[in-house]
Design a protein around this motif. Structure first.
Motif, PDB file in Angstrom:
ATOM      1  N   HIS A 256      10.361 -21.545  -9.238  1.00  0.00           N
ATOM      2  CA  HIS A 256      11.709 -21.134  -8.845  1.00  0.00           C
ATOM      3  C   HIS A 256      11.707 -20.131  -7.701  1.00  0.00           C
ATOM      4  CE1 HIS A 256      13.170 -23.295 -12.339  1.00  0.00           C
ATOM      5  NE2 HIS A 256      12.316 -22.632 -13.095  1.00  0.00           N
ATOM      6  N   SER A 257      10.567 -19.943  -7.066  1.00  0.00           N
ATOM      7  CA  SER A 257      10.473 -19.067  -5.895  1.00  0.00           C
ATOM      8  C   SER A 257       9.386 -19.601  -4.984  1.00  0.00           C
ATOM      9  CB  SER A 257      10.167 -17.624  -6.327  1.00  0.00           C
ATOM     10  OG  SER A 257       8.956 -17.561  -7.057  1.00  0.00           O
ATOM     11  N   SER A 258       9.264 -19.003  -3.825  1.00  0.00           N
ATOM     12  CA  SER A 258       8.362 -19.498  -2.791  1.00  0.00           C
ATOM     13  C   SER A 258       6.913 -19.557  -3.271  1.00  0.00           C
ATOM     14  CB  SER A 258       8.456 -18.594  -1.560  1.00  0.00           C
ATOM     15  OG  SER A 258       7.580 -19.053  -0.546  1.00  0.00           O
ATOM     16  N   ILE A 259       6.230 -20.611  -2.869  1.00  0.00           N
ATOM     17  CA  ILE A 259       4.830 -20.802  -3.247  1.00  0.00           C
ATOM     18  C   ILE A 259       3.926 -19.963  -2.327  1.00  0.00           C
ATOM     19  CG2 ILE A 259       3.013 -22.500  -3.645  1.00  0.00           C
ATOM     20  CD1 ILE A 259       5.450 -22.884  -5.425  1.00  0.00           C
ATOM     21  N   MET A 260       2.894 -19.368  -2.907  1.00  0.00           N
ATOM     22  CA  MET A 260       1.878 -18.660  -2.130  1.00  0.00           C
ATOM     23  C   MET A 260       0.587 -19.475  -2.002  1.00  0.00           C
ATOM     24  SD  MET A 260       2.322 -14.822  -3.703  1.00  0.00           S
ATOM     25  CE  MET A 260       0.921 -14.173  -2.826  1.00  0.00           C
ATOM     26  N   ARG A 270      -6.712 -31.378 -11.775  1.00  0.00           N
ATOM     27  CA  ARG A 270      -5.703 -30.341 -12.029  1.00  0.00           C
ATOM     28  C   ARG A 270      -5.317 -29.638 -10.735  1.00  0.00           C
ATOM     29  NH1 ARG A 270      -9.176 -29.699 -16.783  1.00  0.00           N
ATOM     30  NH2 ARG A 270     -10.679 -28.877 -15.299  1.00  0.00           N
ATOM     31  N   VAL A 271      -4.089 -29.126 -10.744  1.00  0.00           N
ATOM     32  CA  VAL A 271      -3.568 -28.336  -9.637  1.00  0.00           C
ATOM     33  C   VAL A 271      -3.144 -26.982 -10.181  1.00  0.00           C
ATOM     34  CG1 VAL A 271      -1.825 -28.169  -7.821  1.00  0.00           C
ATOM     35  CG2 VAL A 271      -2.750 -30.403  -8.454  1.00  0.00           C
ATOM     36  N   ALA A 272      -3.438 -25.929  -9.446  1.00  0.00           N
ATOM     37  CA  ALA A 272      -2.948 -24.596  -9.782  1.00  0.00           C
ATOM     38  C   ALA A 272      -2.070 -24.120  -8.636  1.00  0.00           C
ATOM     39  CB  ALA A 272      -4.102 -23.616 -10.000  1.00  0.00           C
ATOM     40  N   SER A 273      -0.852 -23.689  -8.956  1.00  0.00           N
ATOM     41  CA  SER A 273       0.077 -23.208  -7.931  1.00  0.00           C
ATOM     42  C   SER A 273       0.618 -21.841  -8.343  1.00  0.00           C
ATOM     43  CB  SER A 273       1.221 -24.209  -7.719  1.00  0.00           C
ATOM     44  OG  SER A 273       1.772 -24.643  -8.953  1.00  0.00           O
ATOM     45  N   LEU A 274       0.723 -20.951  -7.380  1.00  0.00           N
ATOM     46  CA  LEU A 274       1.164 -19.567  -7.604  1.00  0.00           C
ATOM     47  C   LEU A 274       2.356 -19.281  -6.712  1.00  0.00           C
ATOM     48  CD1 LEU A 274       0.858 -16.525  -8.439  1.00  0.00           C
ATOM     49  CD2 LEU A 274      -0.863 -16.344  -6.623  1.00  0.00           C
ATOM     50  N   GLY A 552       9.858 -34.760   3.723  1.00  0.00           N
ATOM     51  CA  GLY A 552      10.259 -34.566   2.341  1.00  0.00           C
ATOM     52  C   GLY A 552      10.707 -33.175   1.958  1.00  0.00           C
ATOM     53  N   HIS A 553      10.462 -32.162   2.784  1.00  0.00           N
ATOM     54  CA  HIS A 553      10.798 -30.786   2.434  1.00  0.00           C
ATOM     55  C   HIS A 553      12.073 -30.335   3.146  1.00  0.00           C
ATOM     56  CE1 HIS A 553       7.294 -29.417   0.074  1.00  0.00           C
ATOM     57  NE2 HIS A 553       6.601 -30.279   0.791  1.00  0.00           N
ATOM     58  N   LYS A 554      12.816 -29.451   2.472  1.00  0.00           N
ATOM     59  CA  LYS A 554      14.011 -28.845   3.053  1.00  0.00           C
ATOM     60  C   LYS A 554      13.777 -27.386   3.421  1.00  0.00           C
ATOM     61  CE  LYS A 554      17.112 -31.866   0.424  1.00  0.00           C
ATOM     62  NZ  LYS A 554      18.232 -31.927  -0.551  1.00  0.00           N
ATOM     63  N   ALA A 555      12.577 -26.884   3.144  1.00  0.00           N
ATOM     64  CA  ALA A 555      12.213 -25.507   3.464  1.00  0.00           C
ATOM     65  C   ALA A 555      10.816 -25.519   4.092  1.00  0.00           C
ATOM     66  CB  ALA A 555      12.245 -24.623   2.211  1.00  0.00           C
ATOM     67  N   PRO A 556      10.455 -24.472   4.836  1.00  0.00           N
ATOM     68  CA  PRO A 556       9.147 -24.438   5.508  1.00  0.00           C
ATOM     69  C   PRO A 556       7.985 -24.580   4.526  1.00  0.00           C
ATOM     70  CG  PRO A 556      10.572 -22.711   6.360  1.00  0.00           C
ATOM     71  CD  PRO A 556      11.283 -23.285   5.185  1.00  0.00           C
ATOM     72  N   VAL A 557       7.038 -25.427   4.880  1.00  0.00           N
ATOM     73  CA  VAL A 557       5.800 -25.564   4.108  1.00  0.00           C
ATOM     74  C   VAL A 557       4.873 -24.412   4.475  1.00  0.00           C
ATOM     75  CG1 VAL A 557       3.729 -26.982   3.792  1.00  0.00           C
ATOM     76  CG2 VAL A 557       5.983 -28.053   3.866  1.00  0.00           C
ATOM     77  N   VAL A 558       4.306 -23.743   3.449  1.00  0.00           N
ATOM     78  CA  VAL A 558       3.513 -22.538   3.688  1.00  0.00           C
ATOM     79  C   VAL A 558       2.041 -22.699   3.311  1.00  0.00           C
ATOM     80  CG1 VAL A 558       5.482 -20.994   3.449  1.00  0.00           C
ATOM     81  CG2 VAL A 558       4.171 -21.617   1.419  1.00  0.00           C
ATOM     82  N   GLY A 578       9.997 -23.348  -3.420  1.00  0.00           N
ATOM     83  CA  GLY A 578       9.304 -23.576  -4.682  1.00  0.00           C
ATOM     84  C   GLY A 578       8.956 -25.022  -4.962  1.00  0.00           C
ATOM     85  N   LYS A 579       9.234 -25.929  -4.014  1.00  0.00           N
ATOM     86  CA  LYS A 579       8.957 -27.343  -4.228  1.00  0.00           C
ATOM     87  C   LYS A 579       7.565 -27.696  -3.707  1.00  0.00           C
ATOM     88  CE  LYS A 579      13.198 -27.754  -5.649  1.00  0.00           C
ATOM     89  NZ  LYS A 579      13.494 -27.796  -7.102  1.00  0.00           N
ATOM     90  N   ILE A 580       6.875 -28.545  -4.472  1.00  0.00           N
ATOM     91  CA  ILE A 580       5.570 -29.042  -4.070  1.00  0.00           C
ATOM     92  C   ILE A 580       5.647 -30.562  -4.026  1.00  0.00           C
ATOM     93  CG2 ILE A 580       3.107 -29.151  -4.620  1.00  0.00           C
ATOM     94  CD1 ILE A 580       3.455 -26.547  -6.176  1.00  0.00           C
TER      95      ILE A 580
END
Length: 590
Positions: A256-260, A270-274, A552-558, A578-580
């Motif tokens: 629900h917030s920006s991915i780091m 497996r995937v780990a996302s923070l 596919g994204h509506k916000a900047p990919v970081v 927050g989308k992956i």
């Protein structure tokens, strides 16, 4: 293809409702419920097979596979029959192993009784008839591999990839091309929206290109830079065959917030996302997308990295001077290491391929505070680069950082762990000999901070992205010698900006991996404002040739990552909303 089927079903439903054909609509709904092909949704087909296995429904499993064989597999060329047969054998073995693991010996014996006439003459099953009479088959050398999680996961991934490619290549749906055309038009519309954001560019486009109604026409993409190579043929573009076809794109939306950070483990399971709120999600995407664990942290988290041996362990670096070792299967912390109170910000973690140690970059607090919206770290901030033993959980040594201790932003090992490359806030790249634990060479690489570094596929060069917006390839045998240099747009290098209502702007400095390579090191995936971009690595001054936009994204990919398996690979692109996105690619053989 699955989405195209569902979309068409909805169109048919709307038409029947509009015409008042209620009886026909009822029959359609009943047929859809009984649809064994699941609308050509691979995940649904895998789910159905697994339901038969888990419920010990051998008759249902055989009947469903026979249907798939007659309806789909029979259309394939004879060269693929051996692959279908191997998958059928693995499916039956998957069923048997499940009966043993669940302690249902009756179902184990039932399988061999009912299948004896069919399987007795097959060499693949000769040794399997003794399995019901072994007390501990999971410890038997002939069967132990089939009881491992790795074998079952590999089988399910192979079946998933086979069905995905099958549906793409069989051309079952003629209207799927229309869906691709629509996708192409939607991406062109997105390009127009980006033009409108810049009034000057909008004015130029409007004055030079106007249609009959006074609207801006879509910009014409050059043949060397297609908007999306996967559907370029449908859009009428004339160009060379793209190196990849985009088979599908799925979304993981549990943050629900920006991915780091967003990283795939070594096995690709497996995937780990923070995210910036300190929430970590551990999840899988084969055969279905599923969250395995959620990790909440009271202290701020700044970095993560998968361990290599065993690959279920996750290293978590905090902003209060600690590194945690987390077991993703047991869902618990194994250790918490206190690194250094004077350098509490754990900026980067890298685990040695041998699995025996990891490096940890620790830095002091920045003068402007620790917020993500602030500039990353001034070069005057000190830092340490430490080597820790994963077995004894003790610090082994501290590396010398010349000319002065500085914050290390990024770290990466080569394939055997003999070399370590780092990028620092002072713009310097340092290469360490991990057999002698000393610096082999260092050079000033960027004007400003180094954000991301990686070894090339042949490990004779190092690639880096810096604050100056440059993507540079360095020869590690000749200190400081460039082999190529490319200027990237700001949306590929950061700082990343997400605009909101009433002039609000969220700014995020780079934290995770900004670029990553495919399995053969010939293509590189980078960030952009609307999705990942894939380039072909070329020789000479122009080092990058754009070949595919994932979109596919509506916000900047970081941050990005690339997981490869056989001919299918999965690109992960994570954004500030927050989308992956998981884009499944099929490599075209040249």
């Amino acid at each position: 293809m699955g989405s195209a089927v569902e979309r068409t079903d909805e169109h048919v439903r709307e038409y029947l409702i509009y015409r008042g054909f209620t009886n026909t609509l009822k029959h359609l709904d009943n047929d859809i419920k009984a649809d064994k092909e699941k609308g050509f949704r691979v995940d649904k087909i895998i789910d159905q097979l697994q339901q038969f296995v888990q419920s010990f429904d051998l008759a249902g499993l055989k009947e469903y596979w026979l249907y798939l064989d007659k309806r789909l597999f029979s259309r394939l060329e004879d060269v693929y029959r051996s692959t279908v047969n191997k998958l059928r054998i693995s499916l039956y073995r998957y069923y048997i192993i499940n009966t043993v693991q669940k302690g249902n010996l009756e179902k184990t014996q039932e399988f061999f009784q009912k299948q004896a006439s069919e399987l007795q003459g097959q060499a693949e099953w000769r040794d399997w008839f003794i399995l019901p009479f072994i007390s501990s088959p999971e410890q038997n050398s002939a069967f132990c591999q089939y009881f491992s999680r790795q074998w079952s996961d590999t089988f399910l991934v192979s079946l998933h990839n086979f069905l995905s490619v099958l549906f793409q290549c069989m051309h079952i749906l003629d209207f799927d091309a229309e869906v691709q055309k629509m996708t192409c038009l939607m991406e062109e519309n997105e390009q127009l929206r980006q033009l409108v954001r810049d009034p000057f560019m909008c004015y130029l486009q409007t004055s030079e290109k106007k249609g009959e109604l006074g609207e801006v026409e879509p910009p014409i993409e050059s043949s060397s830079e297609p908007t999306d190579s996967s559907n370029s043929r449908s859009c009428g573009a004339s160009q060379e065959e793209p190196p990849f076809i985009k088979l599908s794109q799925e979304e993981y939306g549990e943050h629900h917030s920006s991915i780091m950070h967003c990283r795939v483990d070594c096995s690709g399971r497996r995937v780990a996302s923070l995210d910036v709120d300190g929430v970590i999600k551990v999840w899988s995407f084969n055969p279905i997308m599923q969250t395995k664990a959620t990790i909440m942290s009271k202290s701020p988290l700044m970095s993560l990295e998968w361990a290599t041996k065993p690959d279920r362990l996750l290293l978590l670096g905090s902003g209060v001077g600690t590194v945690r070792l987390y077991d993703t299967e047991a869902k618990k912390n194994l250790y918490e290491m206190n690194i250094d109170e004077a350098h509490p910000r754990i900026l980067s973690l890298a685990c040695s391929p041998s699995g025996s140690s990891f490096v940890c970059s620790a830095a002091a607090h920045s003068r402007s505070g620790s917020g993500e919206s602030a500039p990353r770290l001034p070069i005057t901030v000190s830092g340490q680069l430490l080597l820790w033993d994963t077995k004894t959980v003790k610090q082994q040594l501290q590396f010398s950082l010349e000319p002065e201790p500085v914050a290390i932003n990024c770290t990466a090992f080569n394939h055997n762990g003999n070399l370590l490359v780092t990028g620092a806030a002072d713009g310097v790249i340092r290469l360490f000999d991990m057999q002698r634990y000393e610096s082999a060479m260092s050079w000033r690489a960027h004007d400003g901070e180094v954000y991301s570094v990686e070894f090339s596929y042949d490990e004779n060069t190092v690639f880096s992205i810096g604050e100056d917006g440059k993507f540079i390839q360095w020869n590690i045998h000749r200190c400081g010698v460039k082999q190529s240099e490319q200027i990237l747009p700001q949306d590929a290098t950061g700082p990343f900006v997400l605009s909101g209502y009433s002039g609000y702007k969220q700014v995020q400095v780079p934290r995770g991996r900004l670029f990553t390579f495919d399995s053969e090191g010939q293509h590189v995936l980078t960030c952009s404002s609307s999705g990942g971009l894939i380039y072909r690595l070329a020789s000479g001054e122009s080092a990058l040739e754009r070949v595919l936009s994932l979109g596919g994204h509506k916000a900047p990919v970081v941050t990005v990552d690339w997981c490869s398996a056989v001919d299918c690979g999965t690109c992960l692109t994570a954004s500030m909303d927050g989308k992956i996105k998981l884009s499944t690619l099929l490599a075209q053989k040249s």
